[in-house]
Motif scaffolding. Structure first.
Motif, PDB file in Angstrom:
ATOM      1  N   LEU A  36      -7.257  21.160  -0.272  1.00 58.85           N
ATOM      2  CA  LEU A  36      -6.902  22.499  -0.751  1.00 58.85           C
ATOM      3  C   LEU A  36      -6.111  23.242   0.320  1.00 58.85           C
ATOM      4  O   LEU A  36      -6.521  23.293   1.470  1.00 58.85           O
ATOM      5  N   LEU A  37      -4.992  23.805  -0.084  1.00 60.87           N
ATOM      6  CA  LEU A  37      -4.223  24.663   0.815  1.00 60.87           C
ATOM      7  C   LEU A  37      -4.618  26.105   0.526  1.00 60.87           C
ATOM      8  O   LEU A  37      -4.508  26.565  -0.606  1.00 60.87           O
ATOM      9  N   VAL A  38      -5.071  26.808   1.554  1.00 56.33           N
ATOM     10  CA  VAL A  38      -5.428  28.216   1.385  1.00 56.33           C
ATOM     11  C   VAL A  38      -4.361  29.052   2.095  1.00 56.33           C
ATOM     12  O   VAL A  38      -4.234  29.015   3.316  1.00 56.33           O
ATOM     13  N   HIS A  39      -3.605  29.766   1.303  1.00 53.39           N
ATOM     14  CA  HIS A  39      -2.513  30.588   1.841  1.00 53.39           C
ATOM     15  C   HIS A  39      -2.896  32.050   1.690  1.00 53.39           C
ATOM     16  O   HIS A  39      -3.229  32.497   0.591  1.00 53.39           O
ATOM     17  N   ALA A  40      -2.852  32.811   2.782  1.00 57.07           N
ATOM     18  CA  ALA A  40      -3.195  34.246   2.726  1.00 57.07           C
ATOM     19  C   ALA A  40      -1.913  35.059   2.617  1.00 57.07           C
ATOM     20  O   ALA A  40      -1.127  35.117   3.558  1.00 57.07           O
ATOM     21  N   ALA A  41      -1.728  35.647   1.441  1.00 55.40           N
ATOM     22  CA  ALA A  41      -0.513  36.423   1.182  1.00 55.40           C
ATOM     23  C   ALA A  41      -0.761  37.884   1.506  1.00 55.40           C
ATOM     24  O   ALA A  41      -1.905  38.348   1.495  1.00 55.40           O
ATOM     25  N   LEU A 254      -7.505  36.737  11.682  1.00 55.37           N
ATOM     26  CA  LEU A 254      -8.847  36.244  12.021  1.00 55.37           C
ATOM     27  C   LEU A 254      -9.167  34.981  11.214  1.00 55.37           C
ATOM     28  O   LEU A 254      -9.712  34.006  11.749  1.00 55.37           O
ATOM     29  N   GLY A 255      -8.806  35.013   9.942  1.00 53.70           N
ATOM     30  CA  GLY A 255      -9.071  33.866   9.065  1.00 53.70           C
ATOM     31  C   GLY A 255      -8.308  32.633   9.481  1.00 53.70           C
ATOM     32  O   GLY A 255      -8.815  31.513   9.391  1.00 53.70           O
ATOM     33  N   LEU A 256      -7.088  32.831   9.972  1.00 50.28           N
ATOM     34  CA  LEU A 256      -6.308  31.688  10.446  1.00 50.28           C
ATOM     35  C   LEU A 256      -6.928  31.131  11.718  1.00 50.28           C
ATOM     36  O   LEU A 256      -7.065  29.914  11.880  1.00 50.28           O
ATOM     37  N   ARG A 257      -7.309  32.025  12.590  1.00 50.00           N
ATOM     38  CA  ARG A 257      -7.943  31.564  13.838  1.00 50.00           C
ATOM     39  C   ARG A 257      -9.215  30.788  13.542  1.00 50.00           C
ATOM     40  O   ARG A 257      -9.540  29.812  14.222  1.00 50.00           O
ATOM     41  N   ALA A 258      -9.948  31.237  12.523  1.00 50.80           N
ATOM     42  CA  ALA A 258     -11.216  30.584  12.195  1.00 50.80           C
ATOM     43  C   ALA A 258     -11.023  29.316  11.366  1.00 50.80           C
ATOM     44  O   ALA A 258     -11.975  28.576  11.148  1.00 50.80           O
ATOM     45  N   GLY A 259      -9.801  29.089  10.900  1.00 55.10           N
ATOM     46  CA  GLY A 259      -9.556  27.910  10.074  1.00 55.10           C
ATOM     47  C   GLY A 259      -9.896  28.118   8.613  1.00 55.10           C
ATOM     48  O   GLY A 259      -9.896  27.173   7.838  1.00 55.10           O
ATOM     49  N   GLU A 260     -10.181  29.365   8.230  1.00 56.17           N
ATOM     50  CA  GLU A 260     -10.462  29.631   6.822  1.00 56.17           C
ATOM     51  C   GLU A 260      -9.175  29.629   6.005  1.00 56.17           C
ATOM     52  O   GLU A 260      -9.194  29.350   4.817  1.00 56.17           O
TER      53      GLU A 260
ATOM     54  N   GLN B 145     -17.951  52.165  10.129  1.00 61.70           N
ATOM     55  CA  GLN B 145     -18.096  51.012   9.233  1.00 61.70           C
ATOM     56  C   GLN B 145     -17.043  49.944   9.488  1.00 61.70           C
ATOM     57  O   GLN B 145     -17.317  48.749   9.433  1.00 61.70           O
ATOM     58  N   PHE B 146     -15.797  50.396   9.742  1.00 60.12           N
ATOM     59  CA  PHE B 146     -14.733  49.401   9.920  1.00 60.12           C
ATOM     60  C   PHE B 146     -14.989  48.543  11.149  1.00 60.12           C
ATOM     61  O   PHE B 146     -14.729  47.348  11.173  1.00 60.12           O
ATOM     62  N   TRP B 147     -15.589  49.162  12.186  1.00 65.22           N
ATOM     63  CA  TRP B 147     -15.876  48.420  13.417  1.00 65.22           C
ATOM     64  C   TRP B 147     -17.046  47.454  13.199  1.00 65.22           C
ATOM     65  O   TRP B 147     -16.984  46.288  13.543  1.00 65.22           O
ATOM     66  N   PHE B 148     -18.094  47.983  12.597  1.00 66.08           N
ATOM     67  CA  PHE B 148     -19.286  47.153  12.366  1.00 66.08           C
ATOM     68  C   PHE B 148     -18.943  46.002  11.421  1.00 66.08           C
ATOM     69  O   PHE B 148     -19.373  44.856  11.623  1.00 66.08           O
ATOM     70  N   GLY B 149     -18.152  46.300  10.401  1.00 58.12           N
ATOM     71  CA  GLY B 149     -17.763  45.270   9.434  1.00 58.12           C
ATOM     72  C   GLY B 149     -16.949  44.168  10.077  1.00 58.12           C
ATOM     73  O   GLY B 149     -17.205  42.976   9.881  1.00 58.12           O
ATOM     74  N   ILE B 150     -15.970  44.577  10.875  1.00 53.95           N
ATOM     75  CA  ILE B 150     -15.130  43.582  11.562  1.00 53.95           C
ATOM     76  C   ILE B 150     -15.978  42.753  12.516  1.00 53.95           C
ATOM     77  O   ILE B 150     -15.796  41.531  12.644  1.00 53.95           O
ATOM     78  N   LEU B 151     -16.934  43.419  13.178  1.00 55.03           N
ATOM     79  CA  LEU B 151     -17.807  42.712  14.128  1.00 55.03           C
ATOM     80  C   LEU B 151     -18.600  41.613  13.407  1.00 55.03           C
ATOM     81  O   LEU B 151     -18.641  40.457  13.855  1.00 55.03           O
ATOM     82  N   LEU B 152     -19.199  41.985  12.284  1.00 51.97           N
ATOM     83  CA  LEU B 152     -19.951  40.984  11.513  1.00 51.97           C
ATOM     84  C   LEU B 152     -19.030  39.865  11.032  1.00 51.97           C
ATOM     85  O   LEU B 152     -19.397  38.690  11.021  1.00 51.97           O
ATOM     86  N   LEU B 153     -17.825  40.273  10.644  1.00 49.25           N
ATOM     87  CA  LEU B 153     -16.857  39.286  10.149  1.00 49.25           C
ATOM     88  C   LEU B 153     -16.495  38.288  11.246  1.00 49.25           C
ATOM     89  O   LEU B 153     -16.428  37.073  11.012  1.00 49.25           O
ATOM     90  N   ILE B 154     -16.254  38.804  12.443  1.00 47.35           N
ATOM     91  CA  ILE B 154     -15.889  37.925  13.557  1.00 47.35           C
ATOM     92  C   ILE B 154     -17.023  36.947  13.851  1.00 47.35           C
ATOM     93  O   ILE B 154     -16.801  35.742  14.020  1.00 47.35           O
ATOM     94  N   ILE B 155     -18.246  37.463  13.874  1.00 52.06           N
ATOM     95  CA  ILE B 155     -19.380  36.604  14.259  1.00 52.06           C
ATOM     96  C   ILE B 155     -19.712  35.609  13.146  1.00 52.06           C
ATOM     97  O   ILE B 155     -19.748  34.400  13.369  1.00 52.06           O
ATOM     98  N   PHE B 156     -19.934  36.122  11.949  1.00 51.56           N
ATOM     99  CA  PHE B 156     -20.520  35.270  10.907  1.00 51.56           C
ATOM    100  C   PHE B 156     -19.495  34.541  10.034  1.00 51.56           C
ATOM    101  O   PHE B 156     -19.822  33.539   9.421  1.00 51.56           O
ATOM    102  N   ALA B 163     -20.822  32.751   6.684  1.00 52.68           N
ATOM    103  CA  ALA B 163     -20.717  33.773   5.634  1.00 52.68           C
ATOM    104  C   ALA B 163     -19.292  33.795   5.090  1.00 52.68           C
ATOM    105  O   ALA B 163     -18.339  33.679   5.855  1.00 52.68           O
ATOM    106  N   PRO B 164     -19.157  33.943   3.797  1.00 53.16           N
ATOM    107  CA  PRO B 164     -17.806  33.970   3.204  1.00 53.16           C
ATOM    108  C   PRO B 164     -17.261  35.395   3.121  1.00 53.16           C
ATOM    109  O   PRO B 164     -17.998  36.355   3.352  1.00 53.16           O
ATOM    110  N   ILE B 165     -15.984  35.526   2.795  1.00 47.81           N
ATOM    111  CA  ILE B 165     -15.455  36.836   2.412  1.00 47.81           C
ATOM    112  C   ILE B 165     -14.936  36.716   0.985  1.00 47.81           C
ATOM    113  O   ILE B 165     -14.905  35.631   0.416  1.00 47.81           O
ATOM    114  N   GLY B 166     -14.535  37.831   0.423  1.00 44.70           N
ATOM    115  CA  GLY B 166     -14.177  37.836  -0.994  1.00 44.70           C
ATOM    116  C   GLY B 166     -15.437  38.033  -1.820  1.00 44.70           C
ATOM    117  O   GLY B 166     -16.506  38.370  -1.288  1.00 44.70           O
TER     118      GLY B 166
END
Lengths: 552, 337
Positions: A36-41, A254-260, B145-156, B163-166
């Motif tokens: 799967l190719l995941v492209h972030a637009a 961030l997603g690219l760095r993480a490989g997502e 919130q934007f800071w805390f959210g980004i922090l959780l995003l970076i870690i998890f 943890a996924p997003i979307g």
């Protein structure tokens, strides 16, 4: 809890954190989302209908993958290659009539649409006629209707187009454009058909093409999903595709760095966050065909300018003032600042990378205050000074280009004032669409095209799209000569003679600029190392990627 | 006046109020700028702009545009969202469901975490756990919130990758029907544990981010109420009877302390709905907040007018219900003459 207990807990926490941070380092060796190719637009499409999509808009990215056109542009060079037509028409192979008026396309046999119906010349005629009949204001039907007089089905596998006048750019600008994509006649007729001036809601949200990808779903604000078309007539794509839509640009990085994400759409300002990151490749080859420009309005209605503006309405009629603005702009600051070094300076008005660009033509690329001062003095505005507003969209490169202009002009002479009116995109679009335009200057980028005739007609011709709105005829030193050269080049079929005409134009327009071209933005992209077959072609719609080439 | 007459009178006034609100919403939005910009591309000619204006009836006088808008609403047509590239009426319920689900999940986080922390701290007043809980609570209220959210995003999401997003996994989303737009409920209705787990898992980070701020409020409220209750005579009486401290706390003091806390929880739901904008942008959550933020920035007036009208009407209706309930509960309230 005892002291020992706290200490043990703390140690366990540190160990867990260290393990957590170690995981991504180990994970970089693996391939995420295999198959799967995941492209972030960066943006949501407004439509998926080739007849409705605006050039440069997000929908073109998807249309490029799902629909085919008669001809295509390969990944490695700007040369045209066959697609649904089996050969590129030429006078030599009989595809182009000797008078240059008729183009005959021999079509590929055995091609089927994604709905299983067979592809024939009827579909080609239907697709082109459909776009021209609908003629939607937001779409690009003019790319066809401006040159095509009639279309004809010669037989099941032969299609013919007759032009209204010879055109040197027909194949490069019309046939390969997204509006010329071939849609399934059966699918359209079963879902609303064709109505002049009215969008087709089914086609705006669904796709039935012949391309390497089949459309699966568009979950608005979330993603667009495509799957490999196993019955593709050419080489099959290798990866299914999920286009993740929108969101914060930092999250894409961030997603690219993480490989997502495997590929992301970004701009030069984020490249510093990605350079040197393990597992990430920053690609910076080529230039976008969308020069960043600031327009001079020579057709300002009396009393229309913002109250702060002190310039007379014929301010930019004087070519010395337009030249002085071009000399005063700090090109290096714009290139090395907002563009992070990714870009180049192009001539008026032929972007680097397309036919007709003359590398020896004079280019404004260096701030020259002495020359700017001389010209402003000659024009008689140096001592009195002026205030002029420039309108632009807020929060993007255009606004930054305006700020560089403001800084450049105001540092040259404290009596000069530039007001940057950075407004919401919809407000800008509304103001920008007025004729006459009620601002003396505005900043934006050009629409992309694969042929110089588009740029010259739209941005330089006295009777062209912007020539008319801006009143270029009021200011050119020799408007007739400019028009004559552009018109000659449009129909000149000999490439050498055509190139010479464009070369002359570029030199002429340097002395008589109707725009200030800040820079031609560099193509910047970032993707994971595990992505194989990566290729970018600036002549493809942004982000200039064809997912069918990629593998993991 | 009889309660029935009062209800009838209020119901008769309601449409008038809604029309009044609609006029205000329409006028204010139009004052904010031209509605056509969102439908334009930057290279359109004036003729093409005129075509677009005609398509959306924006070439008519403003009062006629209002009539078209109101008539459209009466027929279920709320206009075309330039941001979502779809009819507002099609998209609005989906976005509303997404936001409500997120706000509800965040409310649950705030509810359980807030009550637990508040109880824990209140029962250990001025001891180390109380101070630690205060730090947690103050952090929740003060961390952006934007800071805390980004922090959780970076870690998890970015580092640990658990943890996924979307809002859902695309394949799992496609595997079940979505009759309610609330993915957790849809998954239960479809009998799919996989889809349910996916929906919950996608809710975790955004709901913690959003719920953390509200947790602080609930925890502080709960702690104060519990401390006050623990000083009451009935608590001393319960202890004197020989009840275990755990039972005194859970069965007596905590139950009474919950009364003011529940009031705060109700008010907090509004706070959670407001906070979804930041969280939805960070976590790419396809809800109302992100849609509205885009709509404000890009001047999508059809969407904005629908949203403001929706919240205004909701407010009117809720206000009416509250008045009626209040009048029914408290007989001292006069029902007008």
């Amino acid at each position: 809890m005892t002291t020992t207990g706290w200490r043990n807990g703390l140690q366990a926490g540190i160990a867990a954190l260290a393990l957590a941070l170690a995981v991504p380092l180990a994970a970089t060796a693996q391939v995420n989302n295999p198959g799967l190719l995941v492209h972030a637009a960066d943006d949501e499409p407004t439509t998926l209908d080739p007849a409705q999509v605006e050039p440069g808009e997000g929908g073109e990215t998807v249309i490029l993958q799902v629909y085919d056109r008669l001809l295509d542009i390969g990944p490695a060079s700007p040369e045209l290659i066959p697609s649904l037509a089996v050969a590129v028409p030429s006078v030599e192979n009989g595809g182009i009539s000797s008078d240059g008026m008729t183009y005959t396309f021999m079509l590929r046999e055995g091609v089927t649409f994604h709905d299983g119906t067979a592809f024939t010349a009827d579909d080609v005629k239907y697709s082109w006629d459909r776009a021209m009949t609908m003629d939607l204001p937001e779409g690009n039907a003019g790319a066809l209707s401006d040159v095509v007089a009639s279309t004809e089905v010669v037989d099941d596998m032969t299609f013919r187009a007759t032009l209204s006048e010879p055109s040197a750019s027909f194949l490069n600008s019309a046939v390969v454009s997204m509006v010329a994509s071939i849609v399934s006649q059966d699918a359209v007729e079963a879902n609303g058909g064709v109505e002049a001036g009215t969008p087709n809601p089914f086609m705006a949200g669904n796709m039935v093409g012949t391309g390497p990808y089949k459309f699966v779903a568009w979950n608005r604000n979330e993603n667009i999903q495509l799957e490999v078309n196993d019955d593709y007539w050419g080489e099959n794509a290798k990866l299914d595709v999920r286009i993740e839509i929108g969101g914060d640009p930092d999250v894409r990085v961030l997603g690219l760095r993480a490989g997502e994400f495997d590929t992301i759409e970004t701009d030069p300002s984020f490249i510093a966050d990605l350079e040197g990151v393990e597992g990430v490749t920053v690609y910076s080859g080529g230039l976008l065909l969308e020069p960043l420009h600031i327009g001079f309005n020579l057709n300002i209605p009396e009393g229309a300018l913002p109250s702060e503006d002190t310039i007379p309405v014929d301010f930019f009629h004087d070519p010395r003032i337009r030249q002085a603005f071009n000399h005063a702009f700090d090109y290096e600051a714009f290139l090395n600042g907002p563009l992070a070094g990714f870009g180049a300076f192009n001539a008026h008005y032929t972007p680097i990378g397309i036919f007709g660009h003359d590398p020896n033509a004079p280019v404004y690329s260096r701030q020259n205050y002495a020359e700017a001062e001389r010209l402003f003095r000659e024009a008689g505005v140096w001592d009195e000074g002026f205030t002029v507003s420039v309108i632009t969209e807020e929060g993007n490169l255009f606004a930054l280009m305006c700020l560089v202009l403001k800084d450049s002009i105001e540092r040259l002479n404290p009596k000069f004032r530039i007001n940057v009116l950075a407004v919401a995109e919809s407000v800008f679009d509304d103001a920008h669409a007025q004729n006459p335009l009620e601002y003396a200057m505005w900043a934006k980028n050009a629409d992309p095209a694969a042929d110089p005739n588009f740029y010259m007609q739209a941005y330089q011709h006295p009777d062209g799209e912007w020539g008319e709105v801006h009143g270029f005829a009021n200011g050119y030193r020799d408007a007739e000569r400019v028009a004559s050269l552009i018109d000659q080049a449009a129909v000149e079929l000999d490439p050498a003679k055509r190139a010479a005409l464009y070369s002359e134009l570029q030199t002429m327009l340097y002395e008589d600029p109707m725009w200030l071209i800040g820079a031609q933005e560099g193509v910047v992209s970032a993707h994971r190392d595990w992505l194989m077959g990566f290729a970018m072609q600036p002549l493809w719609p942004r982000p200039s990627l064809k997912f069918a080439f990629f593998d993991k | 006046m009889q309660l029935r007459d009062y209800i009838l009178r209020r119901l008769m006034v309601l449409p008038v109020l809604i029309i009044g609100v609609s006029i205000v919403v329409f006028t204010l939005t139009r004052i904010g700028g031209s509605p056509v910009g969102i439908y334009l591309s930057h290279e359109m000619t004036p003729d093409e702009v005129a075509e677009i204006e005609a398509r959306f009836n924006l070439d008519k006088p403003v009062w006629v545009q209002y009539i078209y808008w109101i008539r459209g609403i009466a027929m279920g047509d709320f206009g075309w969202s330039g941001v979502a590239a779809a009819p507002v009426a099609d998209v609005f319920p989906l976005k509303l469901a997404a936001t409500m689900e997120l706000a509800f999940a965040s409310g649950l986080v705030a509810l359980f975490l807030g009550i637990a922390l508040g109880t824990y701290a209140g029962a250990r007043r001025n001891r180390l756990p109380d101070h630690l809980t205060r730090i947690v609570a103050v952090s929740g209220a003060s961390l952006p919130q934007f800071w805390f959210g980004i922090l959780l995003l970076i870690i998890f999401w970015a580092h640990i990758g658990i943890a996924p997003i979307g809002r859902s996994d695309a394949a799992i989303f496609a595997s079940i029907a979505h009759p309610t737009g609330l993915y957790t409920i849809d998954a239960i209705l479809a009998g799919s544990p996989t889809a349910l787990w996916d929906a919950i898992w996608h809710l975790v980070l955004p709901s913690i981010t959003l719920g953390y701020g509200a947790t602080a409020i609930v925890a502080r409220m709960m702690r104060s109420a519990l401390v006050e209750e623990l000083q009451q005579d009935y608590v001393d009486a319960a202890r004197a009877k020989g009840l275990a401290e755990r039972i005194v706390l859970k069965r007596h003091a905590r139950r009474n302390a919950l009364v003011p806390t529940v009031t705060v929880i109700g008010l907090t739901f509004g706070f959670l709905l407001q906070g979804t904008i930041t969280v939805e942008i960070i976590y790419r959550w396809p809800g109302l907040g992100r849609w509205m933020a885009d709509s404000v920035l890009r001047g999508d007036q059809a969407t904005l007018m629908t949203y403001v009208l929706f919240t205004s009407v909701l407010f009117l209706v809720v206000n009416l219900i509250v008045d009626l309930v209040y009048a029914n509960l408290d007989r001292r309230v006069t029902l007008g003459k």
